[in-house]
Design a protein around this motif. Sequence first.
Motif, PDB file in Angstrom:
ATOM      1  N   ASP A   1       3.661  -0.690 -51.689  1.00  7.33           N
ATOM      2  CA  ASP A   1       4.631   0.172 -50.993  1.00  7.33           C
ATOM      3  C   ASP A   1       6.066  -0.109 -51.412  1.00  7.33           C
ATOM      4  O   ASP A   1       6.910   0.761 -51.384  1.00  7.33           O
ATOM      5  CB  ASP A   1       4.560   0.083 -49.468  1.00  7.33           C
ATOM      6  N   ASN A   2       6.380  -1.374 -51.732  1.00  5.48           N
ATOM      7  CA  ASN A   2       7.745  -1.788 -52.063  1.00  5.48           C
ATOM      8  C   ASN A   2       8.713  -1.503 -50.923  1.00  5.48           C
ATOM      9  O   ASN A   2       9.735  -0.835 -51.089  1.00  5.48           O
ATOM     10  CB  ASN A   2       8.251  -1.126 -53.352  1.00  5.48           C
ATOM     11  N   ILE A   3       8.408  -2.043 -49.743  1.00 10.34           N
ATOM     12  CA  ILE A   3       9.311  -1.925 -48.607  1.00 10.34           C
ATOM     13  C   ILE A   3      10.495  -2.865 -48.816  1.00 10.34           C
ATOM     14  O   ILE A   3      10.461  -3.772 -49.654  1.00 10.34           O
ATOM     15  CB  ILE A   3       8.598  -2.236 -47.272  1.00 10.34           C
ATOM     16  N   ALA A   4      11.556  -2.660 -48.043  1.00 12.09           N
ATOM     17  CA  ALA A   4      12.789  -3.422 -48.240  1.00 12.09           C
ATOM     18  C   ALA A   4      12.578  -4.926 -48.075  1.00 12.09           C
ATOM     19  O   ALA A   4      13.229  -5.731 -48.748  1.00 12.09           O
ATOM     20  CB  ALA A   4      13.852  -2.929 -47.265  1.00 12.09           C
ATOM     21  N   ALA A   5      11.643  -5.328 -47.196  1.00 14.23           N
ATOM     22  CA  ALA A   5      11.427  -6.749 -46.924  1.00 14.23           C
ATOM     23  C   ALA A   5      10.897  -7.510 -48.133  1.00 14.23           C
ATOM     24  O   ALA A   5      10.988  -8.737 -48.182  1.00 14.23           O
ATOM     25  CB  ALA A   5      10.461  -6.913 -45.754  1.00 14.23           C
ATOM     26  N   CYS A   6      10.349  -6.806 -49.120  1.00 16.09           N
ATOM     27  CA  CYS A   6       9.798  -7.478 -50.307  1.00 16.09           C
ATOM     28  C   CYS A   6      10.864  -8.304 -51.035  1.00 16.09           C
ATOM     29  O   CYS A   6      10.593  -9.403 -51.514  1.00 16.09           O
ATOM     30  CB  CYS A   6       9.213  -6.459 -51.280  1.00 16.09           C
ATOM     31  N   GLN A   7      12.074  -7.749 -51.100  1.00 13.23           N
ATOM     32  CA  GLN A   7      13.117  -8.403 -51.888  1.00 13.23           C
ATOM     33  C   GLN A   7      13.728  -9.608 -51.192  1.00 13.23           C
ATOM     34  O   GLN A   7      14.321 -10.470 -51.850  1.00 13.23           O
ATOM     35  CB  GLN A   7      14.207  -7.386 -52.232  1.00 13.23           C
ATOM     36  N   VAL A   8      13.597  -9.690 -49.880  1.00 13.13           N
ATOM     37  CA  VAL A   8      14.194 -10.810 -49.154  1.00 13.13           C
ATOM     38  C   VAL A   8      13.154 -11.847 -48.742  1.00 13.13           C
ATOM     39  O   VAL A   8      13.484 -12.848 -48.113  1.00 13.13           O
ATOM     40  CB  VAL A   8      14.951 -10.307 -47.902  1.00 13.13           C
ATOM     41  N   ALA A   9      11.890 -11.609 -49.089  1.00  9.69           N
ATOM     42  CA  ALA A   9      10.850 -12.590 -48.790  1.00  9.69           C
ATOM     43  C   ALA A   9      11.069 -13.829 -49.650  1.00  9.69           C
ATOM     44  O   ALA A   9      11.778 -13.806 -50.658  1.00  9.69           O
ATOM     45  CB  ALA A   9       9.471 -11.994 -49.053  1.00  9.69           C
ATOM     46  N   GLU A  10      10.446 -14.916 -49.254  1.00  6.23           N
ATOM     47  CA  GLU A  10      10.550 -16.166 -50.010  1.00  6.23           C
ATOM     48  C   GLU A  10       9.153 -16.657 -50.383  1.00  6.23           C
ATOM     49  O   GLU A  10       8.437 -17.184 -49.542  1.00  6.23           O
ATOM     50  CB  GLU A  10      11.295 -17.221 -49.196  1.00  6.23           C
ATOM     51  N   PRO A  11       8.751 -16.467 -51.646  1.00  9.17           N
ATOM     52  CA  PRO A  11       9.491 -15.831 -52.733  1.00  9.17           C
ATOM     53  C   PRO A  11       9.435 -14.310 -52.629  1.00  9.17           C
ATOM     54  O   PRO A  11       8.605 -13.773 -51.884  1.00  9.17           O
ATOM     55  CB  PRO A  11       8.734 -16.319 -53.980  1.00  9.17           C
ATOM     56  N   PRO A  12      10.290 -13.588 -53.359  1.00  5.01           N
ATOM     57  CA  PRO A  12      10.239 -12.116 -53.341  1.00  5.01           C
ATOM     58  C   PRO A  12       8.852 -11.628 -53.733  1.00  5.01           C
ATOM     59  O   PRO A  12       8.210 -12.186 -54.622  1.00  5.01           O
ATOM     60  CB  PRO A  12      11.304 -11.717 -54.366  1.00  5.01           C
ATOM     61  N   LEU A  13       8.403 -10.577 -53.063  1.00  3.74           N
ATOM     62  CA  LEU A  13       7.024 -10.125 -53.215  1.00  3.74           C
ATOM     63  C   LEU A  13       6.856  -9.125 -54.354  1.00  3.74           C
ATOM     64  O   LEU A  13       7.557  -8.110 -54.418  1.00  3.74           O
ATOM     65  CB  LEU A  13       6.553  -9.475 -51.914  1.00  3.74           C
ATOM     66  N   SER A  14       5.911  -9.400 -55.246  1.00  2.00           N
ATOM     67  CA  SER A  14       5.498  -8.421 -56.244  1.00  2.00           C
ATOM     68  C   SER A  14       4.761  -7.299 -55.527  1.00  2.00           C
ATOM     69  O   SER A  14       4.057  -7.528 -54.543  1.00  2.00           O
ATOM     70  CB  SER A  14       4.570  -9.070 -57.280  1.00  2.00           C
ATOM     71  N   THR A  15       4.913  -6.069 -56.025  1.00  2.68           N
ATOM     72  CA  THR A  15       4.367  -4.944 -55.276  1.00  2.68           C
ATOM     73  C   THR A  15       4.170  -3.724 -56.165  1.00  2.68           C
ATOM     74  O   THR A  15       4.628  -3.690 -57.311  1.00  2.68           O
ATOM     75  CB  THR A  15       5.305  -4.594 -54.104  1.00  2.68           C
ATOM     76  N   VAL A  16       3.508  -2.731 -55.614  1.00  2.26           N
ATOM     77  CA  VAL A  16       3.363  -1.424 -56.256  1.00  2.26           C
ATOM     78  C   VAL A  16       4.391  -0.491 -55.615  1.00  2.26           C
ATOM     79  O   VAL A  16       4.344  -0.246 -54.411  1.00  2.26           O
ATOM     80  CB  VAL A  16       1.932  -0.868 -56.076  1.00  2.26           C
ATOM     81  N   HIS A  17       5.315   0.000 -56.426  1.00  2.00           N
ATOM     82  CA  HIS A  17       6.397   0.854 -55.924  1.00  2.00           C
ATOM     83  C   HIS A  17       5.923   2.288 -55.799  1.00  2.00           C
ATOM     84  O   HIS A  17       5.260   2.831 -56.678  1.00  2.00           O
ATOM     85  CB  HIS A  17       7.592   0.802 -56.875  1.00  2.00           C
ATOM     86  N   ILE A  18       6.275   2.926 -54.678  1.00  2.43           N
ATOM     87  CA  ILE A  18       5.933   4.316 -54.410  1.00  2.43           C
ATOM     88  C   ILE A  18       7.206   5.157 -54.421  1.00  2.43           C
ATOM     89  O   ILE A  18       8.221   4.786 -53.825  1.00  2.43           O
ATOM     90  CB  ILE A  18       5.240   4.445 -53.033  1.00  2.43           C
TER      91      ILE A  18
END
Length: 341
Positions: free
Chosen positions: A277-294
């Motif tokens: 989904d690539n929600i906003a929280a992915c970038q501020v997670a520790e570590p930042p979360l790899s994801t599938v962007h929609i």
Amino acid sequence: MNIRQIAKIAGVSPATVSLVLNDREGVGEATRQRVWQVLQEYGYTPPRRNARKKRSGLVRFIAYRNAGELVERNGDFIARVMEGVENAAHQMGYDLLVRSATRERLPEEIEACNGGDTDGVILLGTEFAPDQISLLKTLQVPCVVVDNALEHTLFDAVVMDNAQGAYMAVDALRELGHTRIGYLQSSLGISNFNQRSRGYHQAMQALGLAEHPGDILTLRPTLEGAYADASALLATREGRLPGAFFADNDTIALGALRAFKAAGYRIPQDISIIGFDNIAACQVAEPPLSTVHIYKQRMGRFAVERLVQQIRRPTGEYTKLLVGAKLILRGSTAPAAVQRT
């Protein structure tokens, strides 16, 4: 300044801002005043249509909720889809009315759509229940469903390519050298998750990767639920975990990531994780979360474009449009060779 930004400042949903702008019921007086205060303070002006165009009509956006867990807790997704809908509707000369509908209220909303002032409907179908399809068929105006393919029906739909996105995630983990890839599966069965499950299993088979039933962890699709479920499973689990996991969505991935870290696992040194989904929280997670962007805004725009085609040139045909995805690798994934070092 758009509706999504106004909603964030006011601390409400984009749907609430739309209700205030359209002077509709369903908003408390204190909330209504707060929204108007923000609108005035930031000088918000609704997007204007080309002055040379006559008003083409009215499009209703219905945000449907069944269980409510996904729609209510994934405001970022809905806001971006709505932003695409809003921009496209106004560019094409249509007014937009945003409504929310629970399972109980859907008949009332359908009746309102058939009342004469609505030219077409866009339905957010993330949680749409199959047993409600017969009710949806009573619509007397064109309808496009977003975020649910409504397979085996003749409704137009705009959906993300869930299966391919899941396949991409598994393939990326394999490219990193992982041969044992687990699955963080949602306990809530909806169309999107079912398609992602299909993509995961197809990828495992096509890439020659062995599947182990014990490597599929079923978790609730909320941050707190996924964390609690993963923690409980880890407390009783025996044996080594897979070196990598694909998750049905980012919320599940982030909850599981937190549980793994609490249990002493290092991310990504011990376990790599990819969400969806690539929600906003992915970038501020520790570590930042790899994801599938929609491409959420694109989904909203495509839905409006298809709806307008049906309004202006009805053919009786239907279209299922798949919107592609993009893999984003961040700090939650690492090559298998560097794990457990």
